[in-house]
Design a protein around this motif. Structure first.
Motif, PDB file in Angstrom:
ATOM      1  N   VAL A  34      -6.247 -11.650  -0.907  1.00  0.00           N
ATOM      2  CA  VAL A  34      -6.235 -11.973   0.525  1.00  0.00           C
ATOM      3  C   VAL A  34      -4.801 -11.945   1.032  1.00  0.00           C
ATOM      4  CG1 VAL A  34      -6.745 -13.708   2.286  1.00  0.00           C
ATOM      5  CG2 VAL A  34      -8.300 -13.414   0.335  1.00  0.00           C
ATOM      6  N   TRP A  35      -4.607 -11.284   2.162  1.00  0.00           N
ATOM      7  CA  TRP A  35      -3.321 -11.313   2.873  1.00  0.00           C
ATOM      8  C   TRP A  35      -3.544 -11.910   4.251  1.00  0.00           C
ATOM      9  CZ3 TRP A  35      -2.523  -8.950   7.604  1.00  0.00           C
ATOM     10  CH2 TRP A  35      -1.223  -9.042   8.116  1.00  0.00           C
ATOM     11  N   TYR A  36      -2.560 -12.657   4.740  1.00  0.00           N
ATOM     12  CA  TYR A  36      -2.621 -13.259   6.071  1.00  0.00           C
ATOM     13  C   TYR A  36      -1.237 -13.154   6.691  1.00  0.00           C
ATOM     14  CZ  TYR A  36      -3.443 -16.938   9.626  1.00  0.00           C
ATOM     15  OH  TYR A  36      -3.571 -17.649  10.800  1.00  0.00           O
ATOM     16  N   GLY A  37      -1.162 -12.706   7.928  1.00  0.00           N
ATOM     17  CA  GLY A  37       0.131 -12.595   8.606  1.00  0.00           C
ATOM     18  C   GLY A  37      -0.019 -12.028  10.000  1.00  0.00           C
ATOM     19  N   TYR A  43      -6.985   0.775  12.303  1.00  0.00           N
ATOM     20  CA  TYR A  43      -5.983   0.344  11.327  1.00  0.00           C
ATOM     21  C   TYR A  43      -6.611  -0.711  10.437  1.00  0.00           C
ATOM     22  CZ  TYR A  43      -1.447  -0.992   9.424  1.00  0.00           C
ATOM     23  OH  TYR A  43      -0.388  -1.240   8.587  1.00  0.00           O
ATOM     24  N   ASN A  44      -6.547  -0.481   9.150  1.00  0.00           N
ATOM     25  CA  ASN A  44      -7.199  -1.355   8.175  1.00  0.00           C
ATOM     26  C   ASN A  44      -6.123  -2.083   7.376  1.00  0.00           C
ATOM     27  OD1 ASN A  44      -8.659  -2.531   6.113  1.00  0.00           O
ATOM     28  ND2 ASN A  44      -9.957  -0.745   5.757  1.00  0.00           N
ATOM     29  N   TYR A  45      -5.973  -3.379   7.646  1.00  0.00           N
ATOM     30  CA  TYR A  45      -4.942  -4.140   6.951  1.00  0.00           C
ATOM     31  C   TYR A  45      -5.215  -4.237   5.456  1.00  0.00           C
ATOM     32  CZ  TYR A  45      -2.694  -5.589  11.289  1.00  0.00           C
ATOM     33  OH  TYR A  45      -2.011  -5.591  12.478  1.00  0.00           O
ATOM     34  N   ALA A  46      -6.435  -4.011   5.031  1.00  0.00           N
ATOM     35  CA  ALA A  46      -6.755  -4.083   3.603  1.00  0.00           C
ATOM     36  C   ALA A  46      -6.244  -2.872   2.836  1.00  0.00           C
ATOM     37  CB  ALA A  46      -8.265  -4.207   3.422  1.00  0.00           C
ATOM     38  N   THR A  47      -6.151  -1.737   3.504  1.00  0.00           N
ATOM     39  CA  THR A  47      -5.742  -0.509   2.809  1.00  0.00           C
ATOM     40  C   THR A  47      -4.495   0.135   3.397  1.00  0.00           C
ATOM     41  OG1 THR A  47      -7.224   0.791   4.220  1.00  0.00           O
ATOM     42  CG2 THR A  47      -8.109   0.010   2.119  1.00  0.00           C
ATOM     43  N   ASN A  48      -4.187  -0.166   4.659  1.00  0.00           N
ATOM     44  CA  ASN A  48      -3.073   0.507   5.327  1.00  0.00           C
ATOM     45  C   ASN A  48      -1.822  -0.346   5.469  1.00  0.00           C
ATOM     46  OD1 ASN A  48      -5.600   1.783   7.473  1.00  0.00           O
ATOM     47  ND2 ASN A  48      -4.644   2.904   5.810  1.00  0.00           N
ATOM     48  N   ALA A  49      -1.985  -1.666   5.497  1.00  0.00           N
ATOM     49  CA  ALA A  49      -0.839  -2.549   5.738  1.00  0.00           C
ATOM     50  C   ALA A  49      -0.095  -2.800   4.434  1.00  0.00           C
ATOM     51  CB  ALA A  49      -1.318  -3.869   6.332  1.00  0.00           C
ATOM     52  N   GLY A  74       6.146  -2.091   0.852  1.00  0.00           N
ATOM     53  CA  GLY A  74       5.292  -3.188   0.414  1.00  0.00           C
ATOM     54  C   GLY A  74       4.006  -2.738  -0.250  1.00  0.00           C
ATOM     55  N   VAL A  75       3.076  -3.650  -0.345  1.00  0.00           N
ATOM     56  CA  VAL A  75       1.799  -3.390  -1.003  1.00  0.00           C
ATOM     57  C   VAL A  75       0.665  -3.803  -0.075  1.00  0.00           C
ATOM     58  CG1 VAL A  75       2.671  -3.620  -3.348  1.00  0.00           C
ATOM     59  CG2 VAL A  75       1.891  -5.651  -2.121  1.00  0.00           C
ATOM     60  N   CYS A  76      -0.524  -3.250  -0.325  1.00  0.00           N
ATOM     61  CA  CYS A  76      -1.695  -3.627   0.464  1.00  0.00           C
ATOM     62  C   CYS A  76      -2.626  -4.471  -0.402  1.00  0.00           C
ATOM     63  CB  CYS A  76      -2.420  -2.398   0.998  1.00  0.00           C
ATOM     64  SG  CYS A  76      -3.160  -1.355  -0.277  1.00  0.00           S
ATOM     65  N   ALA A  77      -3.601  -5.071   0.223  1.00  0.00           N
ATOM     66  CA  ALA A  77      -4.530  -5.950  -0.490  1.00  0.00           C
ATOM     67  C   ALA A  77      -5.306  -5.191  -1.565  1.00  0.00           C
ATOM     68  CB  ALA A  77      -5.494  -6.595   0.508  1.00  0.00           C
ATOM     69  N   MET A  78      -5.644  -3.932  -1.294  1.00  0.00           N
ATOM     70  CA  MET A  78      -6.365  -3.126  -2.283  1.00  0.00           C
ATOM     71  C   MET A  78      -5.529  -2.965  -3.548  1.00  0.00           C
ATOM     72  SD  MET A  78      -9.220  -1.288  -2.756  1.00  0.00           S
ATOM     73  CE  MET A  78      -9.858  -0.463  -1.294  1.00  0.00           C
ATOM     74  N   GLU A  79      -4.249  -2.666  -3.399  1.00  0.00           N
ATOM     75  CA  GLU A  79      -3.366  -2.490  -4.551  1.00  0.00           C
ATOM     76  C   GLU A  79      -3.215  -3.789  -5.335  1.00  0.00           C
ATOM     77  OE1 GLU A  79      -0.169   0.928  -3.311  1.00  0.00           O
ATOM     78  OE2 GLU A  79      -0.084  -0.962  -2.199  1.00  0.00           O
ATOM     79  N   MET A  80      -3.033  -4.900  -4.635  1.00  0.00           N
ATOM     80  CA  MET A  80      -2.834  -6.171  -5.316  1.00  0.00           C
ATOM     81  C   MET A  80      -4.092  -6.602  -6.052  1.00  0.00           C
ATOM     82  SD  MET A  80       0.265  -7.077  -5.106  1.00  0.00           S
ATOM     83  CE  MET A  80       0.205  -8.792  -5.610  1.00  0.00           C
TER      84      MET A  80
END
Length: 795
Positions: A644-647, A415-421, A530-536
């Motif tokens: 960057v996302w953190y959570g 699971y890749n939080y950069a592209t999947n979360a 929501g959105v992922c880090a790649m999109e943002m």
């Protein structure tokens, strides 16, 4: 005497009568007659059987041949090949193996097939001769089938103890490997022979031998001589010595017996190596001197190779590359299965966009517990904070680095939080959803003011105050710049509520399609999806490149086949987001305030510096969701854009120690990336018009505004700048005797004031009315005198 002998001599008649009457003679004659008849019948039957059997065999062979399809080019070319990934400079992407050494990442798929194609000319002559000598010594003279060898094999099969012979030629072995048909039957063998005969008509001996050397199984996970050379000797096949060639050629006969990964395998392999060298000497492939030298050569095996268990742990970046390449193949008509087949068995070469040095910095920081200050409190990974980062080159759309979780990565395609979360973005959505669209449409400017006050803007709960600000109070009248800097929720919702459809269209242009989510809370990042880090990261690129143009993020630039032909040429697709080319530079100017102490920006602690302490120009926006479930920071420099996302996976509130975690990670990563780069200003593209305005009235600044220290330069799109001058700051004469009123405001001088001073101030600092303290001096009235007018505040 004569008579006597004649007397005993029987006449022919008597003899016949005697034989006729003798029962023994009669019996023997009957038996002989029966035997004679039976023998004739048997011979006739055998002849008939031979004819029938022969006809059947001929018919069977004819039928088998007539129904046998030749081996196709596809069968010969689609053997599973190992695929590799390369950096932009052509160097292979590596991973750290169990011994701590770097190894190229080989995409071998679930079949664990390690195969790398090699051309005929790149294979040493020693190795080619070794294969021919031991596997098929008449290879260059037979038409695909070695009759002598095949007859010997048939005899050995029919007569136990006669010996053991392999009847398959190299051509036949190639066919068996290419088709996967290894059934033990006469018909299969006949079919194989016919296919070999046909194959030799279409391919040269060199082509057949090349394909054979690339397809054969060589033990462990190795297929073909190049993979085997790398695995067993740690070198390319073209670098092998005679001794190594002889050993390698012996493996394919029985890989489980001769592969050198065990002591017994090496012992068996050495014995077969000698047999091969003997045969090569016998056939004149090598000289006696070469033979002796090879026999005496001590082989050095690659002890580090571990097939299967040499587990290539892909990075988050490589995971994303595999996904993107699969999607690209499917866009070109491949099924998902076919696309996976190309990735894991097509021998393709994938060139990625990753910057190794930047990725190393990212890897280090995401494995640094200082950036995850409370994770030490938890033992289960699922309870720990996670984070993600994506860094892009805003001018090309190329992704330069990525990480998708906390700490070491433990499995492939995780699971890749950069592209999947897909998490709610909080206020980081405001620039791309609210402010940029309204500025682009000239609905607002940087100088537009909004009243930050208690409001009731929730249509579903009109009696409940909403929204609230993170700073827990209201600031009154503020400008757009101030609203962005301090992340005022009231201002964002007030501006968004009357422009929802239009704003959502702009968001779609920025790569985030949420046109179905029309709830007003979206202004604050309240997305259902929501959105992922790649999109943002990609959504901010139109700001950071200064052009207002969106570049789709790409993780690879091209895919080549095993022959170097381009299969996919991957260039980032781009399109214009903002109709006014000045919007990007205006937004960059606004977003610098988020990192500015003078504006109390929410990311003022995220500044980055060069190694000599010079401040690096940067801009960005923070984001925090309800209950502090998510922290975001999307920021950029003149070089790169990073999100960057953190959570937490379970969406729990952050602790006090985690405040600002997202922008601190951004700062740690981007600071190191830029510390030795030359200073580069933020891209402005078509810059907006810089105009000096009054920070309080938002009109054009006057000399009075300058003297009051409230004149500032603001950036506007052409035609949106103020056209009238500030009237809020004025020069007035005040009474020094009266001083100031109880509210600290100046008192204007009246007609009787003699102790006065001219001051420049704002109207807010002037009391109503004029001085009543000063009295007129006692004197004789002059009827002709005209009374002095009461002083008024100038317009």
């Amino acid at each position: 005497m004569k008579r006597s002998r004649q007397r005993f001599k029987r006449s022919n008649v008597e003899e016949a009568q005697y034989e006729y009457k003798n029962p023994v003679v009669i019996f023997l004659k009957v038996v002989w007659h029966i035997f004679s008849v039976a023998l004739k019948v048997a011979l006739i039957a055998v002849l008939i059987a031979i004819c029938v059997a022969g006809g059947a065999v001929v018919g069977l062979v004819t039928a088998c041949i007539s129904t046998t399809e030749p081996v196709t080019d596809i069968q010969l070319e689609t053997a599973s090949l190992t695929s590799f990934i390369y950096y932009p400079d052509g160097k292979p992407v590596t991973y750290i193996n169990d011994e701590g050494l770097e190894e190229p990442i080989a995409l071998k798929g679930t079949g664990n097939v390690n195969r790398v194609l090699v051309s005929f000319d790149d294979v040493p002559k020693y190795l080619r001769d070794a294969f021919v000598a031991i596997e098929d010594e008449r290879f260059y003279s037979h038409p695909g089938v070695d009759v002598k060898r095949s007859l010997s094999a048939i005899v050995a099969y029919m007569l136990p103890g006669f010996g053991s012979y392999g009847g398959s030629t190299i051509t036949q072995q190639l066919i068996k490997n290419a088709t996967g048909d290894d059934e033990q039957s006469v018909l299969r063998k006949i079919s194989e022979m016919w296919r070999a005969y046909l194959l030799e008509k279409d391919y040269s001996k060199e082509e057949i031998l090349e394909k054979y050397m690339n397809i054969i199984y060589m033990g462990r996970d190795c297929y073909g001589v190049q993979a085997a050379a790398r695995a067993y000797f740690g070198k390319n096949v073209g670098e092998l010595s005679l001794a190594e060639c002889a050993y390698l050629a012996g493996i394919t006969n029985n890989p489980g017996k001769y592969a050198p990964h065990t002591t017994l395998g090496r012992q068996n392999g050495y014995k077969r190596q000698i047999i091969i060298l003997d045969k090569m000497l016998e056939l004149g492939n090598i000289t006696k001197e070469e033979y002796i030298e090879a026999i005496q050569t001590k082989l050095e095996f690659n002890e580090e190779y571990e097939a299967g268990s040499s587990y290539a742990l892909y990075s988050y970046f490589v995971d994303a590359v595999i996904t993107d390449v699969r999607d690209a193949f499917m866009e070109r008509g491949y099924t998902k299965s076919e696309a996976n087949g190309m990735i894991y068995g097509g021998g393709i070469r994938i060139y990625i966009t990753q910057d190794r040095d930047m990725q190393a910095i990212v890897d280090r920081e995401f494995n640094n517990d200082d950036n995850f200050p409370v994770n030490y409190q938890y033992s289960a990974l699922t309870d720990k904070a996670q984070a993600a980062i994506v860094i892009m080159d805003q001018y090309t759309g190329q992704v330069k680095a990525m990480y998708g979780g906390y700490g070491p990565k433990t499995t492939n395609l995780a699971y890749n939080y950069a592209t999947n979360a897909h998490r709610q973005p909080g206020s980081s959505i405001k620039p791309i959803l609210v402010y940029a669209p309204l500025i682009d449409q000239h609905i607002i400017t940087t100088a537009t003011t909004i009243v930050d006050e208690e409001s009731y803007l929730d249509p579903d709960n009109p009696e409940r105050p909403w929204p609230k600000n993170s700073y827990k109070k209201f600031r009154g009248t503020i400008s757009v710049r101030q609203a962005i800097a301090i992340s005022c929720n009231v201002a964002a919702v007030k501006l968004y509520k009357d422009n929802i459809p239009m704003c959502l269209q702009y968001l779609k242009r920025s790569g985030i399609d949420r046109t179905g989510e029309t709830q007003i809370s979206v202004a604050l990042g309240g997305l259902t999806n929501g959105v992922c880090a790649m999109e943002m990261c990609a959504a901010y690129v139109p700001f950071s490149n200064g052009t207002g143009i969106y570049h789709e993020p790409i993780t690879f630039t091209k895919v080549l086949d095993s022959d170097g032909n381009v299969l996919i040429d991957n260039i980032s697709e781009s399109h214009v987001v903002y109709d006014d080319a000045q919007t990007a530079s205006i937004m960059t100017s606004l977003l610098t305030s988020v990192m500015d102490d003078d504006y109390g920006g929410t990311a003022r602690k995220a500044k980055i510096y060069t190694s000599d302490g010079t401040l690096i120009p940067a801009a960005g926006k923070t984001g925090t969701t309800s209950n502090s479930y998510d922290y975001w920071f999307v920021g950029y420099t003149g070089y790169y854009t990073a999100a960057v996302w953190y959570g937490y996976p379970s969406q729990k509130s952050m602790q006090a120690e985690e405040k600002g975690a997202a922008y601190y990670i951004w700062q740690a990563v981007m600071g190191q990336i830029h510390q030795d780069l030359p200073i580069k200003e933020l891209a402005t593209g078509t810059a907006g018009k810089s105009v000096q305005i009054c920070a309080e009235s938002r009109g054009l600044a006057t000399a009075y505004c300058v003297e009051c220290g409230v004149a500032t330069y603001e950036i506007f799109a052409d035609g949106t700048q103020p056209t009238s001058y500030c009237s809020h700051h004025v020069k007035v004469k005040v009474c020094l005797d009266a001083g100031k009123d109880k509210n600290g405001k100046y008192i204007l001088a009246g007609p009787n004031c003699t102790h006065t001073e001219e001051v420049v101030t704002s109207r807010d600092n002037i009391a109503s009315g004029s001085c009543t303290v000063c009295k007129p001096a006692a004197q004789t009235p002059d009827p002709a005198a005209t009374p002095a007018p009461t002083q008024a505040v100038p317009n």
